[in-house]
Design a protein around this motif. Structure first.
Motif, PDB file in Angstrom:
ATOM      1  N   ALA A  44       0.638  -1.153   0.191  1.00 35.95           N
ATOM      2  CA  ALA A  44       0.034  -0.031  -0.046  1.00 35.95           C
ATOM      3  C   ALA A  44       0.910   1.175   0.172  1.00 35.95           C
ATOM      4  CB  ALA A  44      -0.902  -0.302   1.368  1.00 35.95           C
ATOM      5  N   ASP A  45       0.630   1.874  -1.054  1.00 34.06           N
ATOM      6  CA  ASP A  45       1.295   3.402  -0.988  1.00 34.06           C
ATOM      7  C   ASP A  45       0.373   4.420  -0.377  1.00 34.06           C
ATOM      8  OD1 ASP A  45       2.657   2.534  -4.512  1.00 34.06           O
ATOM      9  OD2 ASP A  45       3.295   2.076  -2.388  1.00 34.06           O
ATOM     10  N   SER A  46       1.133   5.385   0.248  1.00 28.64           N
ATOM     11  CA  SER A  46       0.375   6.602   0.714  1.00 28.64           C
ATOM     12  C   SER A  46       1.054   7.862   0.517  1.00 28.64           C
ATOM     13  CB  SER A  46       0.336   6.541   2.448  1.00 28.64           C
ATOM     14  OG  SER A  46      -0.122   5.097   2.801  1.00 28.64           O
ATOM     15  N   ASP A  47       0.234   8.788  -0.170  1.00 35.36           N
ATOM     16  CA  ASP A  47       0.956   9.969  -0.604  1.00 35.36           C
ATOM     17  C   ASP A  47       0.924  11.121   0.360  1.00 35.36           C
ATOM     18  OD1 ASP A  47       0.477  11.975  -3.575  1.00 35.36           O
ATOM     19  OD2 ASP A  47       1.970  11.988  -2.070  1.00 35.36           O
ATOM     20  N   TYR A  48      -0.237  11.393   0.790  1.00 35.01           N
ATOM     21  CA  TYR A  48      -0.434  12.531   1.814  1.00 35.01           C
ATOM     22  C   TYR A  48      -1.621  12.273   2.636  1.00 35.01           C
ATOM     23  CZ  TYR A  48      -3.563  14.572  -1.753  1.00 35.01           C
ATOM     24  OH  TYR A  48      -4.211  14.966  -2.591  1.00 35.01           O
ATOM     25  N   LEU A  49      -1.520  12.921   3.931  1.00 31.30           N
ATOM     26  CA  LEU A  49      -2.863  12.911   4.684  1.00 31.30           C
ATOM     27  C   LEU A  49      -3.518  14.302   4.414  1.00 31.30           C
ATOM     28  CD1 LEU A  49      -0.558  11.038   5.798  1.00 31.30           C
ATOM     29  CD2 LEU A  49      -1.890  11.131   8.154  1.00 31.30           C
ATOM     30  N   LEU A  50      -4.693  14.304   4.266  1.00 32.18           N
ATOM     31  CA  LEU A  50      -5.499  15.527   4.174  1.00 32.18           C
ATOM     32  C   LEU A  50      -6.370  15.868   5.301  1.00 32.18           C
ATOM     33  CD1 LEU A  50      -6.010  18.101   2.066  1.00 32.18           C
ATOM     34  CD2 LEU A  50      -7.634  16.409   0.786  1.00 32.18           C
ATOM     35  N   THR A  51      -6.715  16.794   5.739  1.00 33.43           N
ATOM     36  CA  THR A  51      -7.756  17.416   6.721  1.00 33.43           C
ATOM     37  C   THR A  51      -8.534  18.343   6.160  1.00 33.43           C
ATOM     38  OG1 THR A  51      -6.081  18.356   8.012  1.00 33.43           O
ATOM     39  CG2 THR A  51      -6.541  16.394   8.848  1.00 33.43           C
ATOM     40  N   LEU A  52      -9.701  17.981   5.478  1.00 35.84           N
ATOM     41  CA  LEU A  52     -10.582  19.073   5.258  1.00 35.84           C
ATOM     42  C   LEU A  52     -11.484  19.629   6.319  1.00 35.84           C
ATOM     43  CD1 LEU A  52     -11.426  17.703   1.440  1.00 35.84           C
ATOM     44  CD2 LEU A  52      -9.953  19.437   2.152  1.00 35.84           C
ATOM     45  N   PRO A  53     -11.560  21.107   6.405  1.00 38.39           N
ATOM     46  CA  PRO A  53     -12.584  21.412   7.303  1.00 38.39           C
ATOM     47  C   PRO A  53     -13.951  20.987   6.942  1.00 38.39           C
ATOM     48  CG  PRO A  53     -11.399  23.136   6.569  1.00 38.39           C
ATOM     49  CD  PRO A  53     -10.890  21.972   5.798  1.00 38.39           C
ATOM     50  N   ALA A  54     -14.793  20.186   8.095  1.00 40.38           N
ATOM     51  CA  ALA A  54     -16.189  19.762   8.153  1.00 40.38           C
ATOM     52  C   ALA A  54     -17.055  20.512   9.011  1.00 40.38           C
ATOM     53  CB  ALA A  54     -16.013  18.376   7.946  1.00 40.38           C
ATOM     54  N   ASP A  55     -16.975  21.836   9.137  1.00 37.84           N
ATOM     55  CA  ASP A  55     -17.936  22.135  10.239  1.00 37.84           C
ATOM     56  C   ASP A  55     -18.559  23.873   9.499  1.00 37.84           C
ATOM     57  OD1 ASP A  55     -14.887  23.307  12.072  1.00 37.84           O
ATOM     58  OD2 ASP A  55     -15.509  23.909   9.840  1.00 37.84           O
ATOM     59  N   ALA A  56     -18.447  23.853   8.232  1.00 38.11           N
ATOM     60  CA  ALA A  56     -19.038  24.706   7.690  1.00 38.11           C
ATOM     61  C   ALA A  56     -20.042  24.172   6.686  1.00 38.11           C
ATOM     62  CB  ALA A  56     -18.149  26.014   7.032  1.00 38.11           C
ATOM     63  N   GLU A  57     -19.518  24.023   5.424  1.00 40.85           N
ATOM     64  CA  GLU A  57     -20.277  23.314   4.259  1.00 40.85           C
ATOM     65  C   GLU A  57     -18.966  22.122   3.775  1.00 40.85           C
ATOM     66  OE1 GLU A  57     -19.915  26.793   3.715  1.00 40.85           O
ATOM     67  OE2 GLU A  57     -21.797  26.842   5.087  1.00 40.85           O
ATOM     68  N   PHE A  58     -19.537  21.049   3.365  1.00 42.05           N
ATOM     69  CA  PHE A  58     -19.065  19.968   3.108  1.00 42.05           C
ATOM     70  C   PHE A  58     -19.665  19.436   1.816  1.00 42.05           C
ATOM     71  CE2 PHE A  58     -15.071  17.469   3.230  1.00 42.05           C
ATOM     72  CZ  PHE A  58     -15.394  16.212   2.576  1.00 42.05           C
ATOM     73  N   ALA A  59     -19.302  19.263   0.623  1.00 43.45           N
ATOM     74  CA  ALA A  59     -20.161  18.574  -0.449  1.00 43.45           C
ATOM     75  C   ALA A  59     -19.378  17.386  -1.103  1.00 43.45           C
ATOM     76  CB  ALA A  59     -20.747  19.622  -1.235  1.00 43.45           C
ATOM     77  N   VAL A  60     -19.716  16.334  -1.562  1.00 46.41           N
ATOM     78  CA  VAL A  60     -19.126  15.189  -2.217  1.00 46.41           C
ATOM     79  C   VAL A  60     -20.196  15.179  -3.465  1.00 46.41           C
ATOM     80  CG1 VAL A  60     -18.574  12.900  -2.544  1.00 46.41           C
ATOM     81  CG2 VAL A  60     -18.705  14.157  -0.132  1.00 46.41           C
ATOM     82  N   VAL A  61     -19.367  15.589  -4.722  1.00 44.18           N
ATOM     83  CA  VAL A  61     -20.418  15.797  -5.744  1.00 44.18           C
ATOM     84  C   VAL A  61     -19.716  14.576  -6.831  1.00 44.18           C
ATOM     85  CG1 VAL A  61     -20.881  17.165  -7.814  1.00 44.18           C
ATOM     86  CG2 VAL A  61     -20.675  17.967  -5.503  1.00 44.18           C
ATOM     87  N   THR A  62     -20.751  13.872  -7.098  1.00 45.86           N
ATOM     88  CA  THR A  62     -19.992  12.855  -8.110  1.00 45.86           C
ATOM     89  C   THR A  62     -20.867  12.907  -9.373  1.00 45.86           C
ATOM     90  OG1 THR A  62     -19.889  11.206  -6.598  1.00 45.86           O
ATOM     91  CG2 THR A  62     -20.285  10.182  -8.510  1.00 45.86           C
ATOM     92  N   TRP A  63     -19.779  12.979 -10.412  1.00 45.16           N
ATOM     93  CA  TRP A  63     -20.312  13.210 -11.971  1.00 45.16           C
ATOM     94  C   TRP A  63     -20.288  12.023 -12.761  1.00 45.16           C
ATOM     95  CZ3 TRP A  63     -22.233  17.923 -13.058  1.00 45.16           C
ATOM     96  CH2 TRP A  63     -21.736  18.962 -12.155  1.00 45.16           C
ATOM     97  N   PRO A  64     -21.138  11.630 -13.511  1.00 45.04           N
ATOM     98  CA  PRO A  64     -21.010  10.585 -14.167  1.00 45.04           C
ATOM     99  C   PRO A  64     -19.983  10.604 -15.503  1.00 45.04           C
ATOM    100  CG  PRO A  64     -23.440  11.347 -14.028  1.00 45.04           C
ATOM    101  CD  PRO A  64     -22.665  12.204 -13.449  1.00 45.04           C
TER     102      PRO A  64
END
Lengths: 557, 462
Positions: free
Chosen positions: B357-377
């Protein structure tokens, strides 16, 4: 938190993925233990003269947290209601959570069956060989006998078959005949075999000559027959191998049967290894895994958390069809310390499922009662005796009485002595065995050793989740609270059903239901179920509680 | 210049006028009565309050603005005849009867207008003297409108976001300075791009309090502490050209990467809730690997499955709160407290197979205002991908400027989970835009704008 409630509502089906938050009048949702996500209600202002694509039944309904993208509630729409009135044209939407899928299919099941009533003479059985049910040292047995004076022809046999499995669609995993004979002769044998469908015997798996002592004849899948053949009918023969004879008064054999069926793994594959069927009993976790793999295909069986257990159930077979929710409820009778939960769908579209224990000493939430608390309290469910009814062989009702020491009752009698309070449990017919009755009775007593609280607590402010270290807002609580323990701060200690080893005299409850309403922006938690008695329910305006230990007596409608 | 008070056909600097309610020089026209108030008070604020006798004060559980009511009096002026006057009144009624409409207001001497999205308001008072509409014909209007008045669309330009946290410009995010956001209240962001997002899942998060730019939101795996069976190695496809590889000499769960998240540097702006991601790939497909985040050495987050792919993508390890286990941000009633990051360990296990398993970076995105996960076909229906915050929707925009929401082959819809981003006035804003399975070379050019929200009228430039 004094801003808008940060939730959004989506409706998803083959015709679209729509966000309808801004069109809603109100939204509320709840979850509980057992069950997980239960229901959601919302009102939508739309013309009622046509049905929008997104309001068709079975449309997925997802309520999400806009701050962090998490799922707050997940389920599907029921057929929506419509109304026209002073408030305009309104669609009343009701959605049900994944737990509803436990009611999708009503089927008969056999997991382990040792009752003799489903064993019947086969067509090919010699008619002069009589079959009857008998008692063998207190157990229900099947007797095959050539009456005295009968001419028992060589190679004639009496045959009994167990015919349930072709009805249930299951197949045979293990057959046991714990047998004995009235006399000893090498000319007669008892044989067990398996067949595909109700036909003449096709595969003998074990046999023994009559010796007047008896023993066990055992056949197990893979060891004694190929797993590739769908054997589903076990049979037992009483065979005259010797010369034709006019029998005396001891030409009889009898046996205690045990039938076990092939179970599925939670991933959906049949468990055909013989090692899975080395005993005459089944365990609740095996039954639940079988449901997940065979029937509850809407749940993520492969990823499900299913805690194992060690209680051996020796009778678990449903004569009438039941839904999976009933089977799960019956599992909780054997294990009232466990609960099942169904949560949101994963990327594969299947609901997350868990069967796990209630925590006993880890309090996950501590909440002050300043936003509202109501605990009517009651000793109505406190018992020190229980009578358990079960149906044994020949349809004969039997009882087992169990007892426990309850300090409050020991001195509650009129003269200061013991007050006897005795409950009654009616085990479902298919779960009738002495061992089950003892287990159900003991578990029921343990659940009712302390006065029930039937409390509710209102939460209007952030709550610390002591397990994850996160602060949860009221709209997040239905997803995270059910199935865990809560301590109500500011309430005098009162003991309850938990027998928690970590309790310190303060009030600790099980969280059995949490509902959230966006209009009030508060969550209301039901603790240890609803109020215990009808009287309290009327007083408090809530429905009375049906204890899990009584559910097993309530057959599916 | 007299005050502008018109029903118009769009929020624009020169919209088409549907009806002028303050045409002081017109004939058969309406004009605001100078002696009657024009009421454009802020909308009422409705609160949900929890209150018991167990605590002093009240606890506001939530609040929201209700629709406003714009009150004004307009006089019918220079009516040439009764029929002409009736025609003018009819024009008024038609505009008020519309289910939705736009009302432009620019006060006398004001530089900039605001626009009210009105609702049906055809119940008004019409009065006259001596039964003659041409004499002192007057209408008292109470027009229901959405809570906010909107300013003209403010463009934030085309912002190119790079999908590499080590990029020199806009690494996984872009900033909108306080001075760039007008208005009184937070407002939804509108973003549009013609950079292909076909088949992509995009994470969009916002931080719009304190000093977002002071935060550190990622840790390169090679800069974290390597754990069991984990070593640094070069990888041109990894951010910064390096990654760490876990070879699973020990297959069972073990700490593979340890870091203080979101940052080892304490600060008051560090406090908040985050969603933690790790960018993973496998050395070869076919192995089953799982992971979970261990927080503060004791709390294990949910178990996640590492995607069976040799291409890097972000894996969601769940939520993290800083400070861990506490909501206190001040010393009593005193100064803000600096929050400290939390020691976190990425724990991995290999259930089957032999891959790494390779790991590049750890990302901490703020999740206390707005957080969206948008999936495009994978098959778009138009050349532009739109993240429409004002309409709370995602869709393609067609070549003719129309909206589509169906894949070109039919049956595939974009989905948006969570909340689309907003920006706050008088506050620095940071918007994160991350393509989950995008290469580090991927760049997305976002045409970004917003409509400022006002509670009443607006000044010239804020």
């Amino acid at each position: 938190m004094s801003l808008r409630v940060p939730i959004s509502v989506r409706l998803i089906n083959q015709r679209g993925d729509r966000r309808i938050t801004r069109q809603l009048r109100d939204v509320s949702y709840d979850a509980g233990a057992p069950g997980g996500f239960k229901s959601a209600q919302m009102s939508l202002d739309r013309p009622i003269d046509y049905r929008p694509d997104e309001l068709t039944p079975y449309t997925k309904c997802v309520i999400e947290e806009t701050r962090n993208g998490g799922v707050l509630w997940d389920g599907r729409l029921d057929d929506p209601g419509r109304s026209v009135g002073g408030s305009g044209q309104i669609w009343e939407l009701t959605a049900v959570g994944g737990a509803a899928h436990a009611h999708d299919r009503t089927l008969p099941h056999v997991f382990v069956d040792k009752l003799p009533d489903e064993w019947k003479p086969a067509t090919a059985s010699a008619k002069y060989i009589e079959t009857s049910e008998t008692d063998s040292n207190g157990e229900d047995a099947i007797q095959q006998k050539a009456p005295e004076g009968t001419t028992w022809t060589q190679n004639d046999y009496g045959e009994v078959v167990y015919r349930r499995l072709p009805d249930t669609g299951q197949r045979l995993a293990r057959i046991v005949a714990d047998w004995d004979s009235a006399t000893s002769t090498p000319n007669n044998t008892i044989e067990i075999g398996v067949s595909v469908g109700v036909s003449d015997f096709s595969a003998i798996v074990d046999w023994a000559v009559w010796d007047g002592i008896g023993g066990n004849l055992i056949g197990v899948i893979t060891t004694d027959w190929s797993a590739g053949t769908q054997y589903d009918v076990p049979y037992v023969l009483a065979l005259r191998g010797g010369a034709t004879v006019v029998v005396g008064n001891n030409a009889a054999q009898w046996f205690l049967p045990v039938v076990r069926t092939v179970l599925y793994s939670k991933s959906g594959s049949e468990r055909t290894a013989a090692s899975n069927y080395s005993s005459n009993t089944v365990r609740a976790y095996e039954v639940i895994e079988d449901l997940l793999g065979r029937i509850l295909t809407e749940f993520d069986g492969a990823g499900a958390l299913v805690e194992t257990d060690t209680f051996d159930v020796d009778q678990w077979a449903y004569r009438q069809a039941v839904d999976s929710a009933q089977v799960l409820a019956d599992a909780m009778v054997f294990h009232p310390g466990k609960r099942w939960l169904a949560w949101e769908r994963n990327e594969s579209g299947k609901y997350e499922f868990e069967w796990a224990s209630w925590p006993t000493s880890t309090v996950r939430y501590e909440v002050p009662v300043i936003d509202g608390f109501d605990s009517p309290g009651s000793t109505a469910d406190l018992v020190n005796y229980v009578n358990v009814l079960y149906i044994g062989g020949q349809g004969r009702p039997r009882h087992r009485r169990r007892t426990q020491t309850v300090e409050l009752l020991d001195t509650a009698g009129v003269t200061g002595g013991q007050l006897i309070r005795e409950a009654y449990i009616d085990l479902a017919e298919g779960a009738g065995s002495e061992a089950n009755a003892i287990r159900a009775g003991d578990e029921h007593l343990a659940e009712h050793a302390f006065p029930a609280s039937g409390a509710t607590i209102t939460i209007a402010r952030p709550v610390l989740d002591r397990q994850t270290g996160r602060i949860l807002m009221p709209w997040e609580l239905p997803r995270h609270m059910p199935g865990h323990l809560i301590k109500a701060l500011g309430v005098q200690s009162t003991r309850d059903v938990l027998n928690a080893t970590g309790r310190d005299g303060e009030t600790v409850y099980r969280i059995t239901d949490v509902s959230f309403n966006a209009e009030s922006a508060v969550a209301i938690c039901s603790l240890d179920g609803a109020p215990a008695t009808l009287g309290h329910a009327v007083a408090s305006g809530r429905a009375p509680r049906a204890a899990a230990s009584q559910a097993i007596g309530r057959r599916a409608a | 210049m007299a005050a502008v008070f018109q029903f118009v056909d769009g929020i624009a600097s020169s919209p088409g006028v549907l009806l002028d309610l303050n045409d002081a020089t017109g004939v058969n026209a309406f004009a605001l009565d100078a002696d009657e108030p024009l009421d454009v008070s802020p909308p009422p604020l409705r609160k949900a309050i929890a209150s018991t006798m167990a605590e002093d004060g009240e606890h506001v559980t939530a609040s929201k603005y209700e629709d406003r009511t714009i009150k004004c009096t307009v006089n019918l002026i220079r009516a040439a005849s009764t029929d002409a006057a009736a025609t003018a009144v009819q024009n008024l009624s038609r505009q008020l009867a519309k289910e939705t409409n736009l009302l432009k207001l620019q006060l006398h001497g004001a530089t900039s207008p605001v626009f009210f999205r009105t609702k049906r308001a055809s119940a008004y008072q019409l009065s006259m003297l001596r039964n003659r509409l041409t004499e002192a014909g007057q209408a008292r209007l109470e027009i229901q409108a959405e809570p906010y008045a909107l300013g003209l669309e403010e463009s934030l330009g085309t912002i190119t976001v790079n999908n590499d946290p080590a990029a020199g410009t806009n690494p996984l995010r872009f900033d909108i300075a306080a001075a760039s956001v007008d208005g009184d209240e937070p407002t939804p962001l509108y973003m549009r791009t013609t950079s292909s997002l076909a088949g992509a899942t995009v994470l969009i998060a916002t931080r719009r309090r304190g000093a977002p730019a002071s935060g550190v939101y990622f840790v390169q795996a090679e800069n974290a502490t390597n754990g069991t069976d984990t070593t640094d190695q070069a990888d041109a496809n990894a951010s910064g050209g390096n990654e760490v590889r876990t070879t699973f000499g020990t297959s069972a769960y073990a700490d593979r990467i340890t870091a203080v998240l979101p940052s080892a540097t304490a600060g008051a702006d560090l406090a908040g809730q985050y969603r933690v991601f790790v960018r993973h790939q496998k050395s070869a497909t076919g192995s089953v690997m799982r992971g979970r985040l261990r927080v503060a050495g004791v709390i294990d987050g949910p178990e996640v499955t590492i995607p069976d792919s040799t291409t890097y993508q972000l894996v969601d390890y769940g939520l993290l709160q800083v400070p861990f286990g506490s909501d206190v941000d001040r010393d009593g009633y005193g100064s803000p407290l600096a929050a400290v990051g939390v020691s976190c360990a990425v724990r991995l296990t290999r259930v089957s197979g032999s891959g790494s398993a390779d790991s590049d970076y750890l990302l901490t995105l703020p999740a206390d205002a707005e957080f969206a996960v948008v999936t495009w076909p994978s098959t778009p229906a138009g050349p532009a991908w739109v993240f429409d915050g004002p309409n709370d929707d995602v869709y393609w925009r067609g070549t003719a400027g129309t909206a589509h929401n169906v894949g070109a082959t039919g049956g595939a819809f974009p989905s948006c989970r969570g909340g689309l981003p907003m920006v706050s006035p008088n506050q620095d804003n940071r918007v994160f835009f991350v393509v989950v399975a995008g290469a580090i070379t991927q760049a997305t050019a976002l045409v970004t704008s917003y409509w400022p929200r006002y509670l009443t009228v607006r000044p010239a430039s804020t």
